[in-house]
Write a protein that holds these residues in place. Structure first.
Motif, mmCIF file in Angstrom:
data_model
loop_
_atom_site.group_PDB
_atom_site.id
_atom_site.type_symbol
_atom_site.label_atom_id
_atom_site.label_comp_id
_atom_site.label_asym_id
_atom_site.label_seq_id
_atom_site.Cartn_x
_atom_site.Cartn_y
_atom_site.Cartn_z
ATOM 1 N N LEU A 13 -0.552 8.126 12.496
ATOM 2 C CA LEU A 13 -1.057 8.211 11.122
ATOM 3 C C LEU A 13 -0.115 9.028 10.247
ATOM 4 O O LEU A 13 0.128 8.665 9.096
ATOM 5 N N ALA A 14 0.423 10.109 10.791
ATOM 6 C CA ALA A 14 1.356 10.929 10.021
ATOM 7 C C ALA A 14 2.602 10.130 9.664
ATOM 8 O O ALA A 14 3.110 10.219 8.540
ATOM 9 N N GLU A 65 2.750 6.850 9.344
ATOM 10 C CA GLU A 65 2.365 5.853 8.346
ATOM 11 C C GLU A 65 2.231 6.489 6.972
ATOM 12 O O GLU A 65 2.686 5.921 5.980
ATOM 13 N N ARG A 66 1.619 7.674 6.922
ATOM 14 C CA ARG A 66 1.462 8.355 5.632
ATOM 15 C C ARG A 66 2.819 8.733 5.062
ATOM 16 O O ARG A 66 3.035 8.644 3.859
ATOM 17 N N ASP A 118 4.347 5.894 3.471
ATOM 18 C CA ASP A 118 3.659 5.489 2.250
ATOM 19 C C ASP A 118 4.001 6.372 1.062
ATOM 20 O O ASP A 118 3.662 6.051 -0.071
ATOM 21 N N LEU A 119 4.670 7.513 1.326
ATOM 22 C CA LEU A 119 5.021 8.403 0.226
ATOM 23 C C LEU A 119 6.016 7.710 -0.696
ATOM 24 O O LEU A 119 6.826 6.899 -0.253
ATOM 25 N N THR A 164 -2.070 11.507 -4.563
ATOM 26 C CA THR A 164 -0.966 10.779 -3.944
ATOM 27 C C THR A 164 0.255 10.717 -4.866
ATOM 28 O O THR A 164 1.329 10.348 -4.420
#
Length: 135
Positions: free
Chosen positions: A52-53, A55-56, A59-60, A85
């Protein structure tokens, strides 16, 4: 000679202790099994959290270049996307605009967020699509 009543009490107590030992051994086995399950759950949580980290992080918003200056690109607007975000500079711009009593000039926003103002004549010519010289 051994006292039969005392011998019976010893035998009864031994039976109680045997039963207690059996129950405690069963509880210990259950505790060990649960600890093993928790260890597996912890490893899965670590793996999923890492994924998840990653993926996040992907996404930045990616940094870009505008007029030779590094800037953060604004993420695409989607339902459920929070202001948090947005890059910090964009969040400060929103705060400045919300605090204003009325319309806000770009120069005011720039000053509030610490961006130097540029001359109005600078930039890209809308008709020619080419850079204009600054005065």
């Amino acid at each position: 000679m051994l006292d039969p009543e005392l011998l019976e009490r010893i035998t009864a107590r031994r039976a109680e202790l045997d039963e207690l030992e059996e129950r405690l051994a069963k509880e210990l086995a259950e505790v060990r099994a649960e600890r093993d399950e928790l260890a597996v759950a912890e490893r899965v949580l670590e793996r999923v959290s890492g994924q998840l980290a990653e993926e996040r992080a992907s996404d930045l918003p990616a940094p870009g270049q505008v007029a030779g200056r590094a800037v953060m690109l604004i993420p695409h607007r989607e339902p459920g996307v929070e202001e948090s975000t947005l890059p910090p500079d964009y969040q400060r711009i929103l705060i400045v605009v919300r605090q204003a009593a009325g319309p806000v000039m770009a120069r005011e926003v720039g000053e509030a967020v610490g961006v130097e103002s540029i001359a109005v004549g600078c930039g890209i010519s809308p008709t020619a699509g080419s850079p204009r010289a600054c005065d």
